[in-house]
Design an enzyme around this catalytic site. Structure first.
Site, PDB file in Angstrom:
ATOM      1  N   THR A 121     -54.270   1.320  54.071  1.00 45.11           N
ATOM      2  CA  THR A 121     -53.696   1.477  52.847  1.00 45.11           C
ATOM      3  C   THR A 121     -54.015   2.700  51.928  1.00 45.11           C
ATOM      4  O   THR A 121     -55.259   2.848  51.938  1.00 45.11           O
ATOM      5  CB  THR A 121     -53.935   0.214  51.999  1.00 45.11           C
ATOM      6  OG1 THR A 121     -53.484  -0.982  52.653  1.00 45.11           O
ATOM      7  CG2 THR A 121     -53.383   0.121  50.647  1.00 45.11           C
ATOM      8  N   GLU A 154     -58.646   5.004  63.652  1.00 43.74           N
ATOM      9  CA  GLU A 154     -58.283   6.405  63.315  1.00 43.74           C
ATOM     10  C   GLU A 154     -59.053   7.181  64.430  1.00 43.74           C
ATOM     11  O   GLU A 154     -58.144   8.325  64.410  1.00 43.74           O
ATOM     12  CB  GLU A 154     -58.651   6.652  61.742  1.00 43.74           C
ATOM     13  CG  GLU A 154     -57.816   5.934  60.760  1.00 43.74           C
ATOM     14  CD  GLU A 154     -58.090   4.615  60.494  1.00 43.74           C
ATOM     15  OE1 GLU A 154     -57.917   4.183  59.619  1.00 43.74           O
ATOM     16  OE2 GLU A 154     -59.256   4.154  61.060  1.00 43.74           O
ATOM     17  N   ARG A 204     -57.001   9.199  48.805  1.00 44.05           N
ATOM     18  CA  ARG A 204     -57.414   7.898  48.425  1.00 44.05           C
ATOM     19  C   ARG A 204     -59.017   7.992  48.314  1.00 44.05           C
ATOM     20  O   ARG A 204     -59.604   8.735  48.844  1.00 44.05           O
ATOM     21  CB  ARG A 204     -57.211   6.749  49.457  1.00 44.05           C
ATOM     22  CG  ARG A 204     -57.713   5.227  49.109  1.00 44.05           C
ATOM     23  CD  ARG A 204     -57.457   4.489  50.154  1.00 44.05           C
ATOM     24  NE  ARG A 204     -58.614   3.618  50.368  1.00 44.05           N
ATOM     25  CZ  ARG A 204     -58.743   2.618  51.291  1.00 44.05           C
ATOM     26  NH1 ARG A 204     -57.737   2.405  52.114  1.00 44.05           N
ATOM     27  NH2 ARG A 204     -59.869   2.118  51.556  1.00 44.05           N
ATOM     28  N   ASN A1106     -54.258  -7.894  56.346  1.00 40.42           N
ATOM     29  CA  ASN A1106     -54.757  -7.338  54.915  1.00 40.42           C
ATOM     30  C   ASN A1106     -53.893  -5.948  54.486  1.00 40.42           C
ATOM     31  O   ASN A1106     -53.715  -5.694  53.357  1.00 40.42           O
ATOM     32  CB  ASN A1106     -56.350  -6.816  55.029  1.00 40.42           C
ATOM     33  CG  ASN A1106     -56.757  -6.466  53.729  1.00 40.42           C
ATOM     34  OD1 ASN A1106     -56.587  -7.003  52.749  1.00 40.42           O
ATOM     35  ND2 ASN A1106     -57.506  -5.046  53.650  1.00 40.42           N
TER      36      ASN A1106
END
Length: 1314
Positions: A121, A154, A204, A1106
């Site tokens: 996210t 990732e 982020r 999530n």
């Protein structure tokens, strides 16, 4: 040949591009041409052609390829001229509403062959869209369907990305935050090889003292040293346009690009933008320059027909030179970006510059900024200039490579003071990155030209973790520049009362003054997580933007709870372009979708006087509403004088079969009252959007929503606000229940931090109230008292058999058994009825089941689980006060934890749950396991929790559901990261074990030395030393030792200093399947192989729950999930089999809802086992889409077990194998139902069945066959036969039998150890 230069043409990839003859470019030692040729190539000069060498000093060289195949020497990055005369004409403009993620993903998909993705996210949506479009067969501009591959992390995505680029593909990916940091090693490799590539990043915050999913620039600033160009978008429109600029520029420059934009503020803001069509993009890429660039990239690929080597090891003799050899490519990258921007401007009409100034031509003060905050500064600039000031803003789009000359050219010569605002924080640095870049640029310019007027430069921070940045904050920054000595290193938007570095509030832009364009209509919708409000508002803003001439914007804010939390939708629309990157400040329209919010939160604070207020309430007339509303709210309404409308939307939703989902009812009311569209047109469009949005859930869901739309308006009523409301006194009224007020004074943290944050007032808190390391005390959820259930269970004493199952299955610990002696009930409330307690040791006691109505989420699991019909759901408003008083009384009764064996279903529920009232979804399948864990071992638990659902519902500040027992003991919980949780937990266990061993040594030394202590202390220390590894004994003795050591601490100071290590902890590593099966599997596998005494609990929801339900390796075959839009075709990883293959790992597969006793037994055995244990816990999730909702997860779990879909077993290496005792025990011995029964019960399987029934049928059959084959294999293992494929036999400590025929090799190769 020009006719062959078509992107969609296969021939263009070979014959349509300029080829470089073999031997034209000679490699130096570092794999590139000599410096002279390199510089010439980088400046597009002609390079002399060298003859092809055939030998070197008498040694024959490999024969080069012939024909049109590129030579091995053709591995230089592409070096085109900057200008291309082939113009592409602008196309007709098309507008569409979308968020920044979609705006970016559209371009990335259009120009890329391949993407490797992993959910994080707020970037996940881009990967989801790419996967969806790929599954639908959407073609990119090359005429191909993009290859979309989900990786395990990732790190894996970056490695695969690097590989795809090395193979000549045009590859991209999407990430942010910790995910971007995991890509850093490969980012160095990709840039070092000068490979064209674009990473799209939703910038982020980084997890430091705490995790935050919200936006700032900490992540991108952490990779600024990797050699990637960095291009920043400032709005949703720019995210679309700059995505294309980045992809064009990387092809031109042979330098990889990070294209970034603010997470959430831009990634999730919906705005009306002008889109660039695929035809336009294709026309751009059909220009010879780009055809050649793409062909050149492919010609440099690893290929055995023209081989070369890359990724070599270099020594100190050449590494430095090779690093410097790339300079020409970075020197020209800026110009390539400018050229790409000009090309995009030519086809869109939207002109961009790497550094763009906005404001007064003669500005004396300028703010320099990157990202969405620039739009707020623009509004401030317009306001100040309209009021006689001379200010401006310089927007930085290209941060790397930095071009000082271009920056200085963009900065007005009149500017005397410059304020640089960074959306990041670098602790210990002299300044943040953008400030240092600007300050250095200005300083060096002044050194080179002493005649330049010296500028005063200050730097500050704003907007960390999406902290609001308003035009008034920008004005405050300008005001700071007016000071005699402007503050440096400041923050804006917060109150720093510790180091006093925050700017004061603006004086020039007062609160309440709007800087929005005239005619902008603003709306606020207060909803509840999972009630559909956010989804409905997304559809509403798209309807407005697509069917009117107005510009539209939407943004959504959330609290930390999974579902049942607060959501606020911020919508704007109007005749002018909306560029406001901040929340609605003055709403024309306010909808409060849950009446309880009026008492809990200041919902009316942002309403314009005379605006429209709509309340969803069961009190639909003034009289009843007046009795319900707090005086403060009534007084606010009287002062604001809004048009007040009431509707019982919940009644409408229930009548139309939607249950608690009031979103479409309230959305219909909005269209009716706003008048933004003719009502008939609005209804038709709303129903159309419903059909599209809910088609995956089936026609019944669509029909119910349509019915709710039809019934909404007739239920709406307008009421007049009594004038008497304005005369009310408010001081005596407190909206919170007495229990909440009483508990709030226990800890300063609760009063100063938790309560304001829970009231959504955290933005107003100063720095001084916070713990800088981010620690949170236990048990803070006790004060939340959310009262989000529409109905709660009420005990029917006459039917109860006292099994405690209701308490056992409750996800939120909101219903519990109480035991009391008759003498303790003298002051009990009149409604606190009890019955005689049953069972050994219960004689003379009274029993009751009590619910906390303020903490219950209304999931109905307990009523479904009750075997005796002893619970009945009642509307919360009818029992709230009465049952809240009963709950408060029940909590005062003494605990009776020793009456029954805690390791039993009934006995476990007599232990206090030390995890209560979490922020999990109603009916959550994860929390019952963790709650039970705390009831069995809570007073000695050490928990390492992976990032994921369990870390969010278990650790979102200020809410800590982990609490303590009466002695103050309780779970110590920590979260490190997502990927490293197994290692983190192992480190905790190892560190604690080392400290206890050291303490044990000190105790032994003290006892041996004859130190002078009391006989009681000596005896207790001796007992502890003998049993320090046995928790049942050691922890009892440890409690005895506490007062003894306190009295004699001076005699044994080294023991007293470590007395908190006398207790033997139980270390548990907890996380979801995304962690255990994917990103954290490498670490988990290492821990499995370690042999250490740690316990692992995997809460298996079979998706990344999530981040919104993406596929993991735990996702079953045929299930539809995000990143598996066409249904998962591969089988689920068998993590249990992998763990059992080690032979010395305790493994259990459990389902709490299907077999209560088995999960208790497995947890007890796992904790007792002196090695690694692994519990695989089937955790039904809202993402499964179960028929009947989460209350039917009991049925789903039983179907999963009885069909063999989820087997129950325990593998215990401590059991000695013989004819009757086996280490593998199959607890679900028989298959009692068909798998198809389960598959029809869950929408994740039915989506594919509706969309592609033949494909679904085949996958369902394959899954069924695999389930039966596994069951047969497990039956054999339960009989002691471990020869089945995929299952290694257990390790046996008994002596091995000798080989019968060692000389012939035998089964052991002749070593005699068969």
């Amino acid at each position: 040949m020009e006719s062959q230069r078509t992107i969609g043409s296969r021939a263009s990839r070979v014959t349509g591009a300029r080829s470089i003859r073999p031997g034209q470019l000679l490699l130096s030692q570092c794999g590139r041409i000599a410096n002279k040729n390199l510089v010439a190539a980088a400046t597009s000069e002609t390079v002399p052609v060298a003859p092809t060498p055939t030998n070197y000093k008498g040694v024959s060289l490999p024969t080069p390829p012939s024909g049109s195949v590129p030579a091995a020497g053709n591995i230089l990055p592409f070096t085109p001229s900057l200008k291309d005369s082939n113009a592409v004409t602008a196309k007709a403009k098309q507008q569409a509403p979308m968020d920044g993620n979609e705006a970016t993903a559209q371009i990335a998909y259009a120009v890329s062959d391949v993407t490797f993705i992993y959910p994080i996210t707020p970037s996940t949506t881009m990967g989801e869209l790419a996967d969806q479009w790929s599954s639908e067969g959407r073609l990119n501009v090359f005429g191909n369907v993009m290859s979309v591959t989900e990786m395990e992390s990732e790190t894996g995505a970056a490695g695969a990305l690097h590989g795809a680029l090395a193979a000549g593909s045009l590859a991209t990916s999407f990430t942010c935050s910790q995910g971007l940091l995991l890509m850093v090693p490969n980012m160095y490799k990709i840039s070092g090889e000068l490979t064209p590539c674009v990473l799209h990043v939703t910038a982020r915050a980084i997890a430091k003292h705490a995790l935050s999913i919200f936006g700032d620039h900490q992540d991108v600033m952490a990779v600024r040293q990797t050699g990637w160009a960095m291009l920043c978008s400032h709005s949703v429109q720019e995210a679309h346009d700059m995505a294309l600029v980045a992809h064009l520029a990387t092809l031109r420059a042979s330098v990889p690009f990070v294209h970034f934009f603010d997470g959430f503020r831009t990634s999730h803001e919906i705005n009306t933008i002008e889109t660039i069509s695929n035809e336009t993009v294709k026309a751009l890429l059909n220009k010879p320059l780009y055809v050649d660039a793409i062909q050149h990239h492919r010609s440099r690929a690893l290929n055995p027909t023209h081989p070369h080597q890359r990724g070599t090891a270099q020594g100190s003799d050449v590494y430095f030179q090779c690093a410097e050899a790339a300079n020409p490519f970075y020197d020209r990258a800026f110009d390539h970006v400018v050229a790409a921007m000009e090309e995009v401007a030519a086809v869109t009409g939207r002109k961009y510059k790497p550094y763009e100034y906005y404001g007064a031509e003669d500005a004396d003060k300028v703010i320099v900024i990157m990202g969405s905050g620039s739009q707020a500064v623009e509004e401030a600039v317009d306001y100040l200039n309209a009021n006689g000031h001379r200010v401006g803003v310089l927007k930085v789009r290209l941060f790397r490579p930095w071009k000082a000359e271009a920056f200085l050219e963009a900065l007005p010569a009149s500017a005397r003071k410059v304020c640089v605002l960074d959306r990041t924080k670098e602790s210990g640095s002299y300044g943040e990155p953008l400030y240092l870049q600007v300050a250095t640029t200005l300083h060096e310019a002044e050194l080179e030209d002493p005649s330049l007027t010296r500028r005063y430069v200050v730097g500050g921070r704003f907007g960390l973790a999406s902290k609001e940045f308003l035009p008034s904050h920008a004005v405050a920054a300008f005001e700071n520049l007016d000071a005699e000595k402007p503050m440096r290193d400041f923050s804006v938007g917060i109150v720093d009362d510790v180091t006093h570095r925050s700017l004061p509030a603006s004086k020039l832009l007062p609160v309440g003054v709007s800087t929005l364009p005239t005619g902008t209509f603003e709306c606020l919708f207060w909803g509840m997580g999972s009630d559909g409000t956010v989804g409905a508002n997304k559809e509403a803003i798209k309807i407005i933007a697509s069917n009117t001439s107005m510009s539209a914007q939407a943004y959504f804010s959330y609290d930390a709870h999974k579902s049942g939390g607060v959501t606020v939708s911020h919508l704007r629309f109007g005749p002018s372009k909306i560029r406001a990157p901040y929340l609605v400040q003055q709403a024309d329209y306010l909808a409060v979708n849950h009446q309880s919010y009026l008492a809990k939160y200041d919902t009316l604070s942002a309403v314009k006087p005379g605006g429209v207020v709509v309340i969803n309430t069961r009190f639909t007339n003034v009289e009843s509403l007046s009795n319900y509303l707090p005086a403060k709210v009534k007084k606010q309404l009287a002062a604001l004088k809004p048009q007040l409308y009431l509707i019982d939307a919940l009644a409408v939703a229930k009548a139309t079969g939607l249950g608690k989902h009031v979103n479409m009812v309230m959305q219909t009311v909005f269209f009716n009252l706003s008048g933004v569209l003719p009502m008939e047109r609005a209804i038709a469009l709303l129903k159309k959007s419903i059909s599209k949005a809910y088609e995956r859930k089936g026609p019944e869901v669509v029909a119910k929503n349509h019915a709710a739309v039809d019934a909404a308006v007739s239920s709406l009523c307008k009421v007049e606000i009594p004038a008497s409301w304005g005369e009310l006194e408010t001081a005596a009224v407190h909206p919170n229940p007495p229990s909440k007020v009483a508990s709030s004074s226990r800890l300063e943290f609760l009063e100063k931090v938790a309560q304001p944050m829970l009231a959504l007032e955290g933005d107003k808190l100063p720095v001084s109230v916070f713990s800088p390391e981010g620690f949170v005390p236990p048990g803070t959820t006790v004060i939340e008292k959310r009262a989000i259930a529409s109905s709660v269970p009420i005990w029917k004493a006459e039917n109860c058999t006292q099994c405690n199952i209701c308490s056992f299955v409750c996800p939120h610990a909101a219903i519990r058994p109480s035991l009391a002696a008759p003498s303790e009930l003298g002051s009990a409330p009149a409604t606190f009825n009890t019955i005689d307690a049953k069972g050994p040791g219960m004689k003379g006691l009274k029993y009751r089941i009590q619910v906390s109505p303020y903490d219950c989420t209304g999931c109905d699991l307990c009523t479904h689980a009750c075997p005796d019909n002893a619970l009945a759901a009642q509307p919360i408003n009818s029992v709230l006060e009465e049952q809240s008083i009963n709950w408060d009384y029940a909590t005062t009764l003494p605990g009776r934890t020793a009456l029954m064996d805690p390791a039993s279903v009934k006995g476990s529920q007599l232990q206090p749950p030390l995890m209560e009232f979490s922020g999990a979804c109603e009916g959550c399948g994860e929390t019952p396991y963790v709650k039970l864990l705390t009831q069995l071992f809570g007073d000695r638990l050490l928990i390492a929790n992976a990032t994921g659902c369990s870390s969010i519902w278990g650790g979102s500040a200020p809410s800590n559901p982990y609490t303590t027992n009466a002695e103050g003991f309780g779970p110590a919980w920590a979260n490190s990261l997502f990927e490293d949780n197994a290692q983190f937990g192992l480190g905790i266990a190892t560190g604690a074990a080392q400290r206890r061993e050291a303490l044990h040594r000190r105790v032994q030394e003290a006892l041996a030395s004859g130190v002078s202590v009391s006989a009681g202390l000596r005896e207790a220390l001796a007992r502890w030393a003998d049993h320090y590894q046995e928790a049942e004994v050691a922890n009892v003795v440890a409690k005895e030792l506490q007062p003894l050591l306190e009295r004699e601490k001076d005699a044994v100071p080294s023991i007293y200093a470590e007395h908190d290590m006398l207790h033997k902890p139980s270390t548990w590593i907890v996380g979801g399947d995304g962690w255990a099966y994917d990103i954290g599997f490498g670490g988990l596998d290492h821990v499995l192989a370690s042999g250490e005494n740690v316990n692992i609990m995997v809460l298996d929801t079979e998706v990344y729950s999530n981040t919104g339900g993406q596929r993991s390796k735990a996702t079953p075959m045929s299930a539809v999930a995000k990143f598996a839009a066409g249904g998962k075709e591969r089988p689920k990883k068998d993590l249990g089999a992998i763990a059992m293959s080690y032979g010395d790992v305790y493994v259990a597969s459990v389902s709490l809802h299907a077999n209560y006793g088995q999960v208790v037994k497995a947890m007890t055995e796992a904790e007792r086992y002196p090695g690694v244990s692994l519990l695989l816990c089937y955790s039904p999730c809202i993402m499964h889409g179960m028929t009947g909702g989460m209350c039917s997860s009991l049925d789903a779990s039983k179907m999963a077990v009885e069909s063999g879909y989820w087997p129950l077993y325990r593998y215990n290496p401590s059991i000695n194998e013989d004819a009757t005792h086996h280490r593998f025990q199959l607890d679900s011995k028989k298959l009692k139902s068909e798998l198809e029964q389960l598959l029809k019960h869950e929408n994740r399987f039915q989506i594919l069945a509706r969309k592609a029934p033949e494909v679904a049928g085949k996958l369902h059959q394959d899954l069924d066959e695999a389930v039966h084959a596994r069951h047969d294999r497990y039956k054999s293992m339960a009989a002691g036969d471990y020869s089945a494929p995929g299952h290694a036999p257990s390790r046996d400590v008994s002596p091995k039998a000798s080989c019968d025929e060692p000389k012939k090799g035998g089964c052991c190769g002749g070593n005699g150890n068969c």
